[in-house]
Design a protein around this motif. Structure first.
Motif, mmCIF file in Angstrom:
data_model
loop_
_atom_site.group_PDB
_atom_site.id
_atom_site.type_symbol
_atom_site.label_atom_id
_atom_site.label_comp_id
_atom_site.label_asym_id
_atom_site.label_seq_id
_atom_site.Cartn_x
_atom_site.Cartn_y
_atom_site.Cartn_z
ATOM 1 N N SER A 455 0.808 -1.236 0.000
ATOM 2 C CA SER A 455 0.000 0.000 0.000
ATOM 3 C C SER A 455 0.832 1.273 0.000
ATOM 4 O O SER A 455 0.343 2.335 0.366
ATOM 5 N N ARG A 456 2.083 1.178 -0.412
ATOM 6 C CA ARG A 456 2.930 2.376 -0.425
ATOM 7 C C ARG A 456 2.639 3.185 -1.682
ATOM 8 O O ARG A 456 2.638 2.633 -2.778
ATOM 9 N N PRO A 457 2.383 4.485 -1.533
ATOM 10 C CA PRO A 457 2.117 5.291 -2.733
ATOM 11 C C PRO A 457 3.421 5.620 -3.467
ATOM 12 O O PRO A 457 4.437 5.907 -2.837
ATOM 13 N N LYS A 525 -7.281 -1.807 -2.352
ATOM 14 C CA LYS A 525 -6.147 -2.417 -1.660
ATOM 15 C C LYS A 525 -6.575 -3.231 -0.453
ATOM 16 O O LYS A 525 -5.875 -4.142 -0.035
ATOM 17 N N ASP A 552 -3.603 7.154 2.820
ATOM 18 C CA ASP A 552 -2.814 7.685 3.918
ATOM 19 C C ASP A 552 -3.574 8.891 4.445
ATOM 20 O O ASP A 552 -4.109 9.693 3.683
ATOM 21 N N LEU A 553 -3.587 9.033 5.736
ATOM 22 C CA LEU A 553 -4.255 10.192 6.330
ATOM 23 C C LEU A 553 -3.641 11.454 5.767
ATOM 24 O O LEU A 553 -2.465 11.495 5.425
ATOM 25 N N ASN A 554 -4.405 12.509 5.675
ATOM 26 C CA ASN A 554 -3.964 13.815 5.173
ATOM 27 C C ASN A 554 -3.859 13.876 3.660
ATOM 28 O O ASN A 554 -3.677 14.940 3.100
ATOM 29 N N LYS A 556 -5.059 14.100 0.041
ATOM 30 C CA LYS A 556 -6.313 14.515 -0.572
ATOM 31 C C LYS A 556 -6.424 13.974 -1.989
ATOM 32 O O LYS A 556 -7.307 14.354 -2.744
ATOM 33 N N GLN A 557 -5.514 13.080 -2.331
ATOM 34 C CA GLN A 557 -5.490 12.516 -3.673
ATOM 35 C C GLN A 557 -6.725 11.640 -3.855
ATOM 36 O O GLN A 557 -6.914 10.663 -3.166
ATOM 37 N N GLU A 558 -7.580 11.987 -4.801
ATOM 38 C CA GLU A 558 -8.766 11.168 -4.973
ATOM 39 C C GLU A 558 -8.919 10.609 -6.373
ATOM 40 O O GLU A 558 -9.784 9.793 -6.626
ATOM 41 N N SER A 559 -8.101 11.097 -7.293
ATOM 42 C CA SER A 559 -8.289 10.676 -8.671
ATOM 43 C C SER A 559 -7.783 9.247 -8.862
ATOM 44 O O SER A 559 -7.006 8.720 -8.083
ATOM 45 N N HIS B 76 2.660 1.015 5.485
ATOM 46 C CA HIS B 76 1.471 1.859 5.391
ATOM 47 C C HIS B 76 0.222 1.142 5.886
ATOM 48 O O HIS B 76 -0.754 1.774 6.247
ATOM 49 N N MET B 77 0.254 -0.181 5.831
ATOM 50 C CA MET B 77 -0.963 -0.945 6.066
ATOM 51 C C MET B 77 -0.703 -1.985 7.154
ATOM 52 O O MET B 77 0.366 -2.588 7.193
ATOM 53 N N ARG B 94 -7.788 -5.180 6.766
ATOM 54 C CA ARG B 94 -6.596 -4.352 6.589
ATOM 55 C C ARG B 94 -6.975 -2.922 6.960
ATOM 56 O O ARG B 94 -8.005 -2.430 6.522
ATOM 57 N N PRO B 101 -3.809 11.679 13.057
ATOM 58 C CA PRO B 101 -4.240 12.497 11.923
ATOM 59 C C PRO B 101 -3.246 13.548 11.466
ATOM 60 O O PRO B 101 -3.297 13.964 10.325
ATOM 61 N N PRO B 106 2.989 9.500 7.115
ATOM 62 C CA PRO B 106 1.912 8.639 7.625
ATOM 63 C C PRO B 106 2.238 7.156 7.449
ATOM 64 O O PRO B 106 1.483 6.411 6.842
ATOM 65 N N LYS B 556 -3.715 20.417 -4.059
ATOM 66 C CA LYS B 556 -5.091 20.462 -3.571
ATOM 67 C C LYS B 556 -5.159 21.035 -2.162
ATOM 68 O O LYS B 556 -6.176 20.985 -1.507
#
Lengths: 606, 606
Positions: A455-457, A525, A552-554, A556-559, B76-77, B94, B101, B106, B556
Motif C-alpha cells: 500500500s505504499r504510494p 487495496k 494515507d491520512l492527510n 487529498k489525492q482522490e483521482s 502503510h498498512m 486491513r 491524523p 503517515p 489540492k
C-alpha cells in the motif's frame, strides 16, 4: 610524438550539460565511454542557470533530482512590471511561473551551470569516470566504407586527441578509435565544423547584457522571476541560489557592437554600465550590488539550427553545437540535456546489440524538429521582450495582456512538458484512442499509484527509471472480476509464447533484462490478493500496483489513474520508452500483443 | 599504566541510538563531545528496526530523514489474520498502520538498527568525530561539592577509560574530566549501576522468538505489518528493507527458559524451531526461508523504568539504560532516540551559557513520565498479543474488535505524535486558548506555508530545524489592513526595546544567534508587499511567510494555517522549543511580550 592508440564505444567531445547528461546515462547503462574537454576546469560561474520542470523529471529518472532540489532556488511566481502614471514602474500582475497542468515539479529551478555540471560529474565519479581535461581533438576521420558503417560493432571513427598540460604544452597525443562520437562542444563546435555542417538561421539586432549579483534593493519581487517593461528599457530578473539574482538588461544603444565584425566587444562596456541601465529601469525602486559582481557578459541574440544532427548515425552533435537561441525563455541548458537524454538510450540499445542501427535515425528526427520549434517560439518571445511597452503616449507598444497571453500560451513549451515526438519507428499512434488522457510521443504523465503488496504510494514516473529498458504497463482493469481476470490470464499466456516480443528479443532468456513490466489493477487495496494474478505479471512483488486512492491520512489525492488517463475498464497496454516518452498503446488482448510484436520488430534485433 | 588525562564538555558512554542521537546533536551545536563504546563494531544485523512517524520528523529536523527514507522500507498498512472456519488463518481486515491524523510521514519506516546508527555515524564523520571503540569505562567519580556542581563550567565528572586492542588487551588507560556524562549503555547499563539507580517494574512470563529472513511464501500480506492470531499461537510480521521480513513468534512452551535463573537460554532452541512455530501459525499458507537466516533471538518481555534519569543533573541515563519494554509496539529505538533529542539542546544551551542549570531538570521530568506511560501502554498491548483469539470454541479469547480498538486508540501514542510534555519551566500553558488547534507541550504540527518573497511552499516544520535556537512565530493576522498593521508595528517596537527577551538574553548583540523569528501573515501572495512589514520582522527575506493557499498547479492544499491552528485574525505568538515542541503561546500585544519576557526569564541567564 605519437602516443598510444585506443578503442572506446562512445567518445564524447565537450563536457557541458549535453555531453555530461549523455556520458552519465551511457555509463549507467554499462557502455564504455570517455569524455574530453578543452577547458582546464568546469565553469565556475555564470552561463546558463534555468532548469525547466520536465528537465527536473528527467534528472529524477536518473536519481539526480534530489541533489538539484537541495541546491537550487525555485521560481514559483512570475511578476510583471510596467510603467505607472508617474513614469516609474509598478506591479501589474503576479501569475504562477509554470502553467503546464501536469508538471510534477510546478516551478523552475535555478542554479548556475557549474553546479549543475557537478551533479553529473560527481555521479560519474561514483562509477569511476572523470572528465579528461584539458584535451583538444585535432583531427577526425569517419570511414566511408558502407560495410563498416553498417556493422554496429565496428570502430569507424578515428580521432586524434592532444592531452595538454597546465601551460597548454602537449603532454601526449593519442588516437582513439570509437564506434560513435558525440560532439557536444558548444556553439563554435569543432566537431560540427569538421564535417562542414551549416548553421541555418540568422543573428538578430538585439544586444543584451547579463550580470550576476547579490542585489541590495527594496524591489519587492527580487525573489520572483520578473519581467520589467519600463520607459527606460526592458529587463528580466532570475533569482538564484542563496541571495543571488541574475539581471538581464536590454542595451538600446549599439555602442558595444563592433560595426565591422557585427560582434559584441566586451571591452567597450562594463558591468557597472549594465547595473546603471538596470537602475534606471527599476526607478522608483533602489537597486545596487551588495557584493562583488560574480559574472557578467554581453551577447547578441542568434537563432540558428544545424542542418544535420548526425553524420551516418556515427557522429552526432548535441546542445549548443546544433542550436542557439536567446536565453529569455530559459531553454538553453534544458534543450542540451534533453538532447543527451534522447540519444543515450538509443546508443546503449544499439551497442548492446538489442536494437538496429536505424533506431539512431530517430535522434535527428526528434531533436531537430524540437530545436526548430524552439527557435520559432523564441523569435516570437524575444520580440515581445524587445518591444516598447504600450503606454498612453505609445499606443503601438506591446500590451501587458498580449505579453501574458504569449507567456501562458507557451507555458507547456517553455516548461518542456509539452515536448511531443512525431510518429516514427518508435512512436506508433495507431491505438491513441485507447487512452485519451495520454499522448503517444509525449512523456508519461506523473500520477500516484499504490503498490499492491504494501500500500505504499509511488509516483508512476518513479517506477519508470532511465535504465535502458522499455516499460510495459498493463492496465488490467478490475482483475478481481472473473471476466476481466480471464482476459488477463489469456493475455499472460500470449505474452509467454516464445514468439512474443517479451521472449523474442531477450535471447538471454530473462525478459526482464530488456523489458520491465508493471501491472496496474483497478482493485481496492483492502481486498486485493496478489496470488490471483498470473505469475508472469508478478515476477517480483513490487511489480503490481493498484489504481486506488491513497488513503494515507492527510492525503487529498482522490483521482484514479486509469480514469485520468482515459483508459476504459477493459484496460490497455502502454509502452513507455527508456527516456520516459510513450512509444505506443495497445489493447489488452491478443491483437494488442500482435501490435507490440510489430512495434518492437520494427527496430529490435533477433 | 596510567595514561593521559583530558577534558571534554560531554562524555557519552554507549553508541546506540540514544547516544548517537545526542552526540550528533551536540556536535551540530558546536559542543565539545566524545562518545565511546565497548563493542568493537556497530551492530551488523537484527536488534531494533522500527522508526515511528514522529521520529522521522525529528530526523528531518537534523537533515537526516532523506537518507532514512531512501534506505528504509515503509509500512502503510496493517493486516489482521484470525482463525477461519476450517482452522487455518484468514484475513480479517486491513487498516492504515498509522492513524495519527497530523502525522507528516503517515507510515512507519523499518530499517535495521545498524543502518540507522550509520546515519548518525556518517553525519558525525562529516563533523570530524568518530565513535571510539572498543573502549570500556572502569571507574567513575562525581564531585559532591555543591559549589562545583552548581558551576556549569566546572568538570565534576571523572571517568577512567580503558582503550582495548582487538584481543581485548589494554592499549591505554585514560582519565576524562567531563562537565556532563551521558550513560546510553543499554539495558545492563554500567553507568546506571555505578550510581545504584534501581529499575522499577517486573519481568513477565511471555517468551518470544524473533527471526530475520527473506521469506518464501504465498502469504499475501508479507509486505504489510501483520498480526496473526492463530489457534497455534500468535505471530507478527514486520516487513523490512529489500525483500527481508522480521517474524515475531510467541513461544508457548517454556523450554527455552532456565527455570532456576528465569533467563532464556539460546542453547535450548534454534531459529529452525522458531520458523517451525511460524509455519504452523501461517497454515494454510506456505512459509519458509529463501536464504540464510540473518539474525535471530529469544527474549522474555520485561517492563521496567529507572527510578531516576539523572544524578545532580551531571550524569544522565538514556535509552535502554532507563526503560525496557516489549518490542511489539515498535517503540524501543524511538524512545531512545527521543531521549537523546530531548537532552541535547538543553545541554547545549547550558554549556553555551544561555540557560541556567535548572533547565536540565526538565529532562527527567519529561522523559521519565513518557517512559512510564509507554510501559503502561505496553502492558495492555502485550496482553492482547499473548491472549488466545476468540473463536467459536473459545469465547473468552480476545476478539478482533477489541484488538483493533486498542490498536487504533493508541495510534497517537505508538506513532510518537501524541507525546505531550507536562507544564514546567519550559512548558507554559497560560494562553493555550489562543490557538486551540495546537497543544502546548506537543510538537509543532506540520503545515504548508508560502514564503512571501518567492511563493515557494514549505512545511512549517522545515523552518524549525533542531539548531539549538528557540523559534518565535509571529502570526500577524492580515497586516495589509491598517489596524492590524498598527498592532504589528507596536509589537515590533516592544520587541526591539533593550529590555525585551530578544535583546536581554542575547549579549552578543545579535538576537538571531539565540532566537529565530518568523512572521506568518494572512495576506494573499499576489498582493503582499514585504516593504510594509517592520524591518525587525524581515531581518532576512526568507523569514516572512504567508498564510495563503499553495496555488501551484495540481496542489489540492486549501486549508489555512492560522485557521487550522485555531488562531484568530487578531494573531498570536507561538514559541517553539529547539526540539520542535511548543513551549508557550502569547497574545500579539505588549502583554504577549511581557509573557514571553517572563517565560524566558524562568530559565535563561542574563
Amino acid at each position: 610524438m605519437v602516443g598510444k592508440e585506443s578503442k572506446v564505444d562512445v567518445l564524447i567531445v565537450g563536457a557541458g550539460p549535453a555531453g555530461l547528461m549523455a556520458c552519465n546515462a551511457l555509463l549507467k547503462a554499462g557502455v564504455s565511454v570517455r569524455i574530453v574537454d578543452r577547458r582546464a576546469a568546469k565553469v565556475a560561474a555564470g552561463q546558463a542557470d534555468g532548469i525547466q520542470p520536465r528537465t527536473i523529471e528527467v534528472l529524477q529518472s536518473y536519481g539526480l533530482a534530489d541533489r538539484l532540489l537541495r541546491e537550487a532556488n525555485q521560481m514559483h511566481m512570475a511578476a510583471f512590471y510596467n510603467p505607472g502614471p508617474d513614469g516609474g514602474i509598478e506591479l501589474t500582475e503576479r501569475v504562477p511561473d509554470v502553467t503546464a497542468p501536469t508538471a510534477r515539479y510546478p516551478f523552475e529551478a535555478t542554479l548556475h551551470q557549474g553546479a549543475v555540471e557537478s551533479i553529473f560529474i560527481d555521479s560519474m565519479a561514483t562509477m569511476g569516470l572523470q572528465v579528461e581535461r584539458p584535451v583538444i581533438p585535432t583531427s577526425i576521420q569517419l570511414s566511408e566504407d558502407e560495410r563498416i558503417l553498417k556493422d554496429p560493432q565496428s570502430y569507424p571513427v578515428r580521432v586524434t586527441l592532444k592531452h595538454l598540460g597546465t601551460n597548454e604544452e602537449t603532454l601526449e597525443t593519442e588516437i582513439v578509435n570509437a564506434k560513435f562520437l558525440l560532439g557536444s562542444d558548444g556553439a563554435h563546435s569543432w566537431v560540427r565544423k569538421s564535417f562542414g555542417i551549416e548553421m541555418e538561421g540568422e543573428q538578430t539586432d538585439d544586444v543584451w547584457g547579463v550580470v550576476d549579483i547579490v542585489p541590495d534593493t527594496d524591489f519587492p519581487d527580487i525573489r520572483n522571476r520578473c519581467v520589467v517593461h519600463s520607459n527606460n528599457g526592458s529587463c528580466m530578473i532570475i533569482p538564484r541560489e542563496g541571495d543571488k539574482a541574475r539581471i538581464y538588461v536590454q542595451l538600446n544603444d549599439k555602442s558595444a557592437v563592433d560595426s565591422e565584425s557585427g560582434r559584441v566587444d566586451k571591452g567597450r562596456i562594463g558591468p557597472e554600465q549594465l547595473l546603471e541601465v538596470a537602475r534606471k529601469s527599476f526607478h522608483p525602486y533602489t537597486f545596487s550590488a551588495a557584493t562583488e559582481i560574480s559574472w557578467w557578459t554581453i551577447y547578441i541574440v542568434g537563432q540558428r539550427v544545424a542542418s544535420r544532427f548526425s553524420v551516418h548515425e556515427r557522429v552526432f552533435i548535441a546542445g549548443d553545437a546544433c542550436h542557439t537561441h536567446s536565453p529569455k525563455a530559459g531553454q538553453g541548458m534544458n534543450a542540451s540535456m534533453n538532447d543527451g537524454h534522447n540519444l543515450a538510450w538509443k546508443l546503449a540499445q544499439v551497442i548492446r546489440g538489442w536494437a538496429d542501427m536505424t533506431l539512431l535515425e530517430t535522434y535527428e528526427l526528434e531533436r531537430r524538429k524540437y530545436a526548430r520549434d524552439l527557435i520559432e517560439f523564441d523569435k516570437k518571445f524575444a520580440k515581445l521582450f524587445t518591444g516598447k511597452p504600450r503606454t498612453e503616449k505609445n499606443q503601438d507598444g506591446v500590451s501587458h495582456d498580449a505579453f501574458i497571453g504569449i507567456f501562458q500560451k507557451f507555458g507547456g513549451f517553455t516548461s518542456g512538458i509539452g515536448i511531443h515526438y512525431q510518429p516514427s519507428l518508435i512512436v506508433n499512434t495507431t491505438h491513441q484512442s485507447l487512452a485519451k488522457g495520454l499522448a503517444i510521443g509525449q512523456r508519461m504523465i506523473p500520477h500516484t499509484v499504490i503498490r499492491a503488496a504494501d500500500s505504499r504510494p509511488y509516483d508512476i514516473q518513479d517506477l519508470l527509471p532511465a535504465d535502458s529498458r522499455f516499460k510495459i504497463l498493463l492496465f488490467t482493469g478490475d482483475a478481481s472480476q472473473s471476466n476481466q481476470l480471464a482476459q488477463v490470464q489469456a493475455l499472460s499466456e500470449e505474452l509467454d509464447r516464445p514468439s512474443s516480443f517479451l521472449h523474442r528479443y531477450t535471447p538471454s532468456g530473462n525478459p526482464f533484462s530488456t523489458f520491465d513490466m508493471l501491472s496496474i489493477c483497478a482493485t481496492k487495496k483492502e481486498d486485493f490478493d496478489l496470488n490471483n494474478l498470473p505469475r508472469l505479471l508478478r515476477y517480483h512483488w513490487s511489480k503490481v500496483l493498484l489504481d486506488d486512492t491513497n488513503t494515507d491520512l492527510n492525503s487529498k489525492q482522490e483521482s484514479k489513474v486509469a480514469h485520468d488517463f482515459g483508459i476504459s475498464p477493459a484496460g490497455a497496454i502502454v509502452v513507455v520508452r527508456p527516456d520516459g516518452y510513450i512509444g505506443t498503446i495497445a489493447p489488452l488482448s491478443r491483437q494488442g500483443i500482435e501490435h507490440l510484436d510489430e512495434y518492437f520488430a520494427s527496430f529490435m534485433k533477433l
